[in-house]
Design an enzyme around this catalytic site. Sequence first.
Site, PDB file in Angstrom:
ATOM      1  N   PRO A 318       0.751  -1.196   0.027  1.00  0.00           N
ATOM      2  CA  PRO A 318      -0.094   0.019  -0.046  1.00  0.00           C
ATOM      3  C   PRO A 318       0.985   1.446  -0.141  1.00  0.00           C
ATOM      4  CG  PRO A 318       0.083  -0.800   2.189  1.00  0.00           C
ATOM      5  CD  PRO A 318       0.832  -1.775   1.216  1.00  0.00           C
ATOM      6  N   ARG A 320      -0.791   4.932  -1.235  1.00  0.00           N
ATOM      7  CA  ARG A 320      -1.943   5.871  -1.138  1.00  0.00           C
ATOM      8  C   ARG A 320      -2.674   5.678   0.035  1.00  0.00           C
ATOM      9  NH1 ARG A 320      -4.241   7.722  -5.565  1.00  0.00           N
ATOM     10  NH2 ARG A 320      -3.181   6.265  -6.740  1.00  0.00           N
ATOM     11  N   CYS A 392      -0.124  28.663 -16.220  1.00  0.00           N
ATOM     12  CA  CYS A 392      -0.639  28.858 -17.396  1.00  0.00           C
ATOM     13  C   CYS A 392      -1.175  28.089 -18.028  1.00  0.00           C
ATOM     14  CB  CYS A 392       0.546  29.728 -18.231  1.00  0.00           C
ATOM     15  SG  CYS A 392       1.204  31.098 -17.381  1.00  0.00           S
ATOM     16  N   GLU A 393      -2.150  27.119 -17.669  1.00  0.00           N
ATOM     17  CA  GLU A 393      -2.706  26.310 -18.330  1.00  0.00           C
ATOM     18  C   GLU A 393      -4.566  26.266 -18.054  1.00  0.00           C
ATOM     19  OE1 GLU A 393      -2.191  23.240 -20.418  1.00  0.00           O
ATOM     20  OE2 GLU A 393       0.035  23.864 -20.361  1.00  0.00           O
TER      21      GLU A 393
HETATM   22  C1  LIG Z   1       2.257   2.274  -7.227  1.00  0.00           C
HETATM   23  C2  LIG Z   1       2.426   0.913  -6.897  1.00  0.00           C
HETATM   24  C3  LIG Z   1       2.001   0.452  -5.565  1.00  0.00           C
HETATM   25  C4  LIG Z   1       1.435   1.475  -4.729  1.00  0.00           C
HETATM   26  O1  LIG Z   1      -0.096   2.006  -5.187  1.00  0.00           O
HETATM   27  P1  LIG Z   1      -0.866   2.695  -4.325  1.00  0.00           P
HETATM   28  O2  LIG Z   1      -2.099   3.023  -5.186  1.00  0.00           O
HETATM   29  O3  LIG Z   1      -0.078   3.866  -3.976  1.00  0.00           O
HETATM   30  O4  LIG Z   1      -1.224   1.599  -2.966  1.00  0.00           O
HETATM   31  C5  LIG Z   1       2.466  -0.951  -5.058  1.00  0.00           C
HETATM   32  N1  LIG Z   1       3.089  -1.693  -5.793  1.00  0.00           N
HETATM   33  C6  LIG Z   1       3.605  -1.158  -7.106  1.00  0.00           C
HETATM   34  C7  LIG Z   1       4.395  -2.243  -7.830  1.00  0.00           C
HETATM   35  C8  LIG Z   1       3.412   0.035  -7.725  1.00  0.00           C
HETATM   36  O5  LIG Z   1       3.791   0.356  -8.799  1.00  0.00           O
END
Ligand SMILES: *Cc1c(COP(=O)(O)O)cnc(C)c1O
Length: 464
Positions: A318, A320, A392-393
Site C-alpha cells: 500500500p 496511497r 498558465c494552463e
Molecule cells: C504504485 C505501486 C504501488 C502502490 O500503489 P498505491 O495505489 O499507492 O497503493 C504498489 N506496488 C507497485 C508495484 C506500484 O507500482
Amino acid sequence: MRAHEAGALHGQAGDRGPAWLRHPEDVNALVPSLWAENVAKSDGVVTVAGVGVDELAREFGTPLYVLDEADFRHRARSFREAFAGADVYYAGKAFLSVAAARWIAEEGLNLDVCTGGELAVALRAEFPPERIGLHGNNKSVAELRRALEVGVGRIIVDSFEEIGRLGALAGELGVRAPVMVRVTAGVEAHTHEYISTSHEDQKFGFSIAGGDAMEAVRRILADEGLNFLGLHSHIGSQIFVTDGFEVAARRVLRLHAQIASELGVVAPELDLGGGFGIAYTTQDDPSSPETLARGMRGIVEGECAALGVDVPRLSIEPGRAIAGPSTFTLYEIGTTKRVALDGGGARHYVAVDGGMSDNIRPALYSADYSCTLASRESTAEPVLSRVVGKHCESGDIVVKDEYLPADVAPGDLLAVPGTGAYCRSLANNYNHVPRPAVVAVRDGEARLLLRRETEDDLLALDLG
Ligand SMILES: *Cc1c(COP(=O)(O)O)cnc(C)c1O
C-alpha cells in the site's frame, strides 16, 4: 440542464455539479471521512493535532503540505496489524522523505522503492536494506549494482534484459540476488471497476497468458547468481473492491502451482501489490485494512487449497492508503471570478497560490478532490465553485466541483484533503514555481520535513 438532486431551489445559476456532489447542510463543517484523524475545526479555523492553519501559514507560508504524523503512522500500523503474518511494503513513490522512511521503519513495515533516487532517501534514513524491495521496468545497471551492494531484500524483475544484467552483476559481486518476477495477470483495475483483458497492452510485467512469465522463471532458476523468491502482481491503483484482486490472484497462483509441478520449485513468497483506494470526495467508500486482509487471505487460501499447494508468504504494497489521507494542502486564495456559462448561469472560480505544480492529479487523471474554507466561519450561502491554480494552463484545476461559501475572498485560506500521496512526489516546477514545503504536525508541534524551494533553488541549475 438536469434537475438538481437537492431540489429545484438549488438548480440555480452556476449550479451544475456532478451527480455525486451533495449540497452541504453546513458548508463550514468538515466531512470526517475525508480528513486525517487529528484534523478538526475550531471557530471555522482548521486545526491539526491542535495547531491552527493560520499559525502554520504564518510560520511556513503557503501553499503548504500539512501532514498529520500520528495519522500516517496509525495507517501504517493498521496495515501491519491487519496483515499480520504477511509483509507490508510501503510504496515509497506515494510520498517519501527521510522522516517518512524512518516512520515506516519504526512502525515495522518494509519499503518499496523504484529508482536509485528513492533508494538513496531510504539509505539516508538508515532503512534496513534487507527490508527494501526494488521495483522498476527499466532499472539501470548502476541502480541494480547499488541495490546488490547494499543488500536489498528483493529485486522485482520486469524484463529478460534485467534478468541477464542481474545475473552478470551477481557473478561480478559474488552475491546471490533475491528476485521476484513481476507478472501481468491480464486484469486492469480502474476506480470502482476492473476489466479482465486477454491482451495486456502495457509496459509492466511478464505476461502469464503469453508464456513470458514462465520463461522468466526458467531463466532465473538456471542462473546460480539469482535466488527466486516468487511472483509479484500489482493490478492498479485506487481500487475499492477485492474482485479485481481475486481474478489476478487466481491467475498468479495457478502459475505459482505450475512452477511447482513443472519446474519442481515451490516459491516461498507471493506479492499481490498495492492500489487500495482512499476517499478523496464523498463518492469514495474505501475498505478498512481488516476487510482487505480478510478478503485477500480468503482468496489466496481458497485458491491454494483448490490447487493443492501450500500458502506462500504474502506481501502487499500500500502507498496511497497510508500516505494519502494523512495530508491536506493549505492554499491562500488570491482572486475570485464569476464566469458566465453558455446557456445561462455562472461558475464561481476561486484561484489559489499553487495548482498543477503541487497537485498534478486532476490534470493527469481527472482526479476529483474536495476542499473547505480553512481560516474562518462563513454565514454566506454555499455556491458551486471551482478551485484553480496560478499556472498558465486552463486545465490547471485543483478542485473541479465543490460548494464553498459565496463570500470566499482574497486572503482566505483553503484546505484540500487527501493530498498526501502522489502530490509532493509528483510536484514539478512548471512556470518556475518553487515546490511547497511539507510540515508534519504531532501533539501540538509542527516541524518541517521538506523545506520550501527558493528562487535560489530554481536558479541553481541554470549556468547562464
Ligand atoms: C504504485 C505501486 C504501488 C502502490 O500503489 P498505491 O495505489 O499507492 O497503493 C504498489 N506496488 C507497485 C508495484 C506500484 O507500482
